[in-house]
Motif scaffolding. Structure first.
Motif, PDB file in Angstrom:
ATOM      1  N   GLU A   1       7.774   8.221   6.587  1.00 40.90           N
ATOM      2  CA  GLU A   1       7.983   9.520   6.987  1.00 40.90           C
ATOM      3  C   GLU A   1       7.889   9.764   8.760  1.00 40.90           C
ATOM      4  O   GLU A   1       8.925  10.306   8.905  1.00 40.90           O
ATOM      5  CB  GLU A   1       6.879  10.550   6.730  1.00 40.90           C
ATOM      6  CG  GLU A   1       6.706  10.947   5.125  1.00 40.90           C
ATOM      7  CD  GLU A   1       5.413  11.589   4.707  1.00 40.90           C
ATOM      8  OE1 GLU A   1       4.396  11.705   5.661  1.00 40.90           O
ATOM      9  OE2 GLU A   1       5.186  11.801   3.529  1.00 40.90           O
ATOM     10  N   LEU A   2       7.527   8.614   9.294  1.00 38.07           N
ATOM     11  CA  LEU A   2       7.636   8.509  10.305  1.00 38.07           C
ATOM     12  C   LEU A   2       8.862   8.074  10.962  1.00 38.07           C
ATOM     13  O   LEU A   2       9.478   8.525  12.009  1.00 38.07           O
ATOM     14  CB  LEU A   2       6.477   7.555  11.136  1.00 38.07           C
ATOM     15  CG  LEU A   2       4.991   8.278  11.140  1.00 38.07           C
ATOM     16  CD1 LEU A   2       3.969   7.089  11.332  1.00 38.07           C
ATOM     17  CD2 LEU A   2       4.979   9.282  12.288  1.00 38.07           C
TER      18      LEU A   2
ATOM     19  N   GLY B   1      17.021   8.107  10.727  1.00 33.67           N
ATOM     20  CA  GLY B   1      18.145   7.706   9.656  1.00 33.67           C
ATOM     21  C   GLY B   1      17.850   6.360   9.333  1.00 33.67           C
ATOM     22  O   GLY B   1      19.068   5.806   8.879  1.00 33.67           O
ATOM     23  N   VAL B   2      16.596   5.970   9.182  1.00 29.39           N
ATOM     24  CA  VAL B   2      16.632   4.444   8.847  1.00 29.39           C
ATOM     25  C   VAL B   2      16.034   4.589   7.319  1.00 29.39           C
ATOM     26  O   VAL B   2      15.294   5.167   6.848  1.00 29.39           O
ATOM     27  CB  VAL B   2      15.504   3.654   9.666  1.00 29.39           C
ATOM     28  CG1 VAL B   2      15.164   2.161   9.121  1.00 29.39           C
ATOM     29  CG2 VAL B   2      15.828   3.709  11.242  1.00 29.39           C
ATOM     30  N   GLU B   3      16.904   3.802   6.527  1.00 26.92           N
ATOM     31  CA  GLU B   3      16.618   3.372   5.163  1.00 26.92           C
ATOM     32  C   GLU B   3      15.375   2.391   4.800  1.00 26.92           C
ATOM     33  O   GLU B   3      15.272   1.473   5.472  1.00 26.92           O
ATOM     34  CB  GLU B   3      17.681   2.912   4.070  1.00 26.92           C
ATOM     35  CG  GLU B   3      17.559   3.087   2.788  1.00 26.92           C
ATOM     36  CD  GLU B   3      18.491   2.414   1.999  1.00 26.92           C
ATOM     37  OE1 GLU B   3      18.376   2.035   0.884  1.00 26.92           O
ATOM     38  OE2 GLU B   3      19.533   2.147   2.411  1.00 26.92           O
ATOM     39  N   THR B   4      14.393   2.985   4.254  1.00 32.13           N
ATOM     40  CA  THR B   4      13.096   2.122   4.244  1.00 32.13           C
ATOM     41  C   THR B   4      12.988   1.537   2.908  1.00 32.13           C
ATOM     42  O   THR B   4      13.303   2.301   1.714  1.00 32.13           O
ATOM     43  CB  THR B   4      11.759   2.549   4.815  1.00 32.13           C
ATOM     44  OG1 THR B   4      11.643   3.953   3.887  1.00 32.13           O
ATOM     45  CG2 THR B   4      12.023   2.847   6.292  1.00 32.13           C
ATOM     46  N   ILE B   5      12.596   0.302   2.671  1.00 31.97           N
ATOM     47  CA  ILE B   5      12.044  -0.191   1.200  1.00 31.97           C
ATOM     48  C   ILE B   5      10.992  -1.064   1.420  1.00 31.97           C
ATOM     49  O   ILE B   5      10.656  -1.803   2.385  1.00 31.97           O
ATOM     50  CB  ILE B   5      13.563  -1.106   0.649  1.00 31.97           C
ATOM     51  CG1 ILE B   5      13.145  -1.598  -0.890  1.00 31.97           C
ATOM     52  CG2 ILE B   5      13.896  -2.190   1.575  1.00 31.97           C
ATOM     53  CD1 ILE B   5      14.224  -2.083  -1.462  1.00 31.97           C
ATOM     54  N   SER B   6      10.152  -0.877   0.480  1.00 30.59           N
ATOM     55  CA  SER B   6       8.718  -1.649   0.631  1.00 30.59           C
ATOM     56  C   SER B   6       9.003  -3.250   0.196  1.00 30.59           C
ATOM     57  O   SER B   6       9.597  -3.393  -0.994  1.00 30.59           O
ATOM     58  CB  SER B   6       7.433  -0.926  -0.157  1.00 30.59           C
ATOM     59  OG  SER B   6       7.763  -1.070  -1.420  1.00 30.59           O
TER      60      SER B   6
ATOM     61  N   ASN C   1       0.809  -1.183  -0.057  1.00 28.76           N
ATOM     62  CA  ASN C   1      -0.009  -0.044  -0.083  1.00 28.76           C
ATOM     63  C   ASN C   1       0.928   1.135   0.186  1.00 28.76           C
ATOM     64  O   ASN C   1       1.404   1.518   0.937  1.00 28.76           O
ATOM     65  CB  ASN C   1      -0.804   0.014   1.204  1.00 28.76           C
ATOM     66  CG  ASN C   1      -1.990   1.107   1.341  1.00 28.76           C
ATOM     67  OD1 ASN C   1      -1.481   2.132   0.974  1.00 28.76           O
ATOM     68  ND2 ASN C   1      -2.968   0.992   1.991  1.00 28.76           N
ATOM     69  N   LYS C   2       0.770   1.942  -1.205  1.00 29.76           N
ATOM     70  CA  LYS C   2       1.883   3.089  -1.250  1.00 29.76           C
ATOM     71  C   LYS C   2       1.651   4.288  -0.314  1.00 29.76           C
ATOM     72  O   LYS C   2       2.581   4.788   0.178  1.00 29.76           O
ATOM     73  CB  LYS C   2       1.488   3.483  -2.607  1.00 29.76           C
ATOM     74  CG  LYS C   2       2.284   2.680  -3.745  1.00 29.76           C
ATOM     75  CD  LYS C   2       2.254   3.491  -5.148  1.00 29.76           C
ATOM     76  CE  LYS C   2       3.255   2.642  -6.286  1.00 29.76           C
ATOM     77  NZ  LYS C   2       2.793   1.280  -6.424  1.00 29.76           N
ATOM     78  N   GLY C   3       0.408   4.407   0.243  1.00 32.92           N
ATOM     79  CA  GLY C   3      -0.014   5.650   1.022  1.00 32.92           C
ATOM     80  C   GLY C   3       0.621   5.021   2.420  1.00 32.92           C
ATOM     81  O   GLY C   3       1.159   6.070   3.190  1.00 32.92           O
ATOM     82  N   LYS C   4       0.357   3.577   2.611  1.00 37.36           N
ATOM     83  CA  LYS C   4       0.794   3.030   4.122  1.00 37.36           C
ATOM     84  C   LYS C   4       2.321   3.287   4.288  1.00 37.36           C
ATOM     85  O   LYS C   4       3.050   3.734   5.072  1.00 37.36           O
ATOM     86  CB  LYS C   4       0.508   1.937   4.268  1.00 37.36           C
ATOM     87  CG  LYS C   4       0.282   1.709   5.730  1.00 37.36           C
ATOM     88  CD  LYS C   4      -0.257   0.190   5.904  1.00 37.36           C
ATOM     89  CE  LYS C   4      -1.682   0.064   5.601  1.00 37.36           C
ATOM     90  NZ  LYS C   4      -2.308  -1.400   6.362  1.00 37.36           N
ATOM     91  N   VAL C   5       2.960   2.930   3.208  1.00 34.77           N
ATOM     92  CA  VAL C   5       4.531   2.858   2.868  1.00 34.77           C
ATOM     93  C   VAL C   5       5.040   4.177   3.068  1.00 34.77           C
ATOM     94  O   VAL C   5       5.850   4.592   3.978  1.00 34.77           O
ATOM     95  CB  VAL C   5       4.903   2.022   1.573  1.00 34.77           C
ATOM     96  CG1 VAL C   5       6.581   2.649   1.378  1.00 34.77           C
ATOM     97  CG2 VAL C   5       4.765   0.757   1.582  1.00 34.77           C
ATOM     98  N   ARG C   6       4.487   5.174   2.401  1.00 36.78           N
ATOM     99  CA  ARG C   6       4.888   6.416   2.512  1.00 36.78           C
ATOM    100  C   ARG C   6       4.744   7.183   4.114  1.00 36.78           C
ATOM    101  O   ARG C   6       5.655   7.878   4.525  1.00 36.78           O
ATOM    102  CB  ARG C   6       4.156   7.369   1.673  1.00 36.78           C
ATOM    103  CG  ARG C   6       4.696   8.957   1.389  1.00 36.78           C
ATOM    104  CD  ARG C   6       3.898   9.834   0.497  1.00 36.78           C
ATOM    105  NE  ARG C   6       2.457  10.164   0.703  1.00 36.78           N
ATOM    106  CZ  ARG C   6       1.287   9.303   0.248  1.00 36.78           C
ATOM    107  NH1 ARG C   6       1.385   8.729  -0.729  1.00 36.78           N
ATOM    108  NH2 ARG C   6      -0.007   9.627   0.799  1.00 36.78           N
TER     109      ARG C   6
END
Length: 200
Positions: free
Chosen positions: A25-26, A31-36, A16-21
């Motif tokens: 942001e949170l 400084g954590v890199e996130t990938i879905s 879910n792109k909205g949830k991932v975004r």
């Protein structure tokens, strides 16, 4: 004592792109890199748990094991009090195979009919899982009431019909920063950060 997250890369176990975004942001201040999971091409596991936390754990564990990285999953939904807590854990399913939440919101409104009690809450369960199977889970809620017709363009899911207590605008009419400060996801996130991200 909760296990501390000490890596710098985290899989968001969602397509879910909205949830991932929103989760990205949170997590930004840490400084954590996130990938879905979607970007990694991971399959979506069958969510057959009976609670938000059970489903978050299924998703987080599947992504952590498949990616070989810690994974964070969110399972959230709308609980309408006059409908006995529906749609609840089936919130996304009410949107149908095309995930059209305008269909889901219309269905909720139709089911409520002329009921006066339009009280509702969003619930969010967050699970942080490691590839070795360890998990930490947290749950947050935000209360409010439902409005109709839909209002606002900024949110996702059921945001355009949810007015949080003490406000006269929907989540979809709020600036993202204002919503982040008080949402069900923010509440669960605060618990997660305090337990797993802040120095002990």
């Amino acid at each position: 004592m909760a296990r501390h997250f000490d890596g710098n890369k985290l899989v968001i176990a969602s397509h879910n792109k909205g949830k991932v975004r929103e989760i990205g942001e949170l997590l930004e201040p840490f400084g954590v890199e996130t990938i879905s999971a979607g970007d990694l091409g991971l399959p979506e596991p069958v969510e057959d748990g009976l609670t938000f936390i059970a489903n978050a754990e299924i998703k987080a564990l599947a992504a952590a094991k498949a990616a070989g990285l810690p994974a964070l999953a969110d399972d959230s939904g709308l609980e309408v009090h006059a409908l006995g807590g529906e749609p609840g854990i089936y919130s996304a399913r009410w949107a149908g195979p095309t995930k059209d939440f305008s269909v889901a919101m219309a269905a909720v409104n139709e089911k409520l009919g002329n009921v006066e009690d339009r009280g509702a809450n969003f619930t969010c369960a967050l699970t942080l899982a490691w590839p070795d199977g360890h998990m930490e889970s947290f749950e947050g809620k935000v209360f409010g009431s439902l409005t109709w017709p839909m209002r606002g363009e900024k949110g996702f899911g059921y945001d355009p019909v949810f007015v949080p207590t003490g406000f006269d605008v929907t989540f979809a009419e709020m600036e993202p920063a204002e919503k982040h400060a008080m949402s069900h996801r923010a509440e669960a996130f605060k618990q997660l950060i305090d337990a797993c991200f802040k120095p002990a």
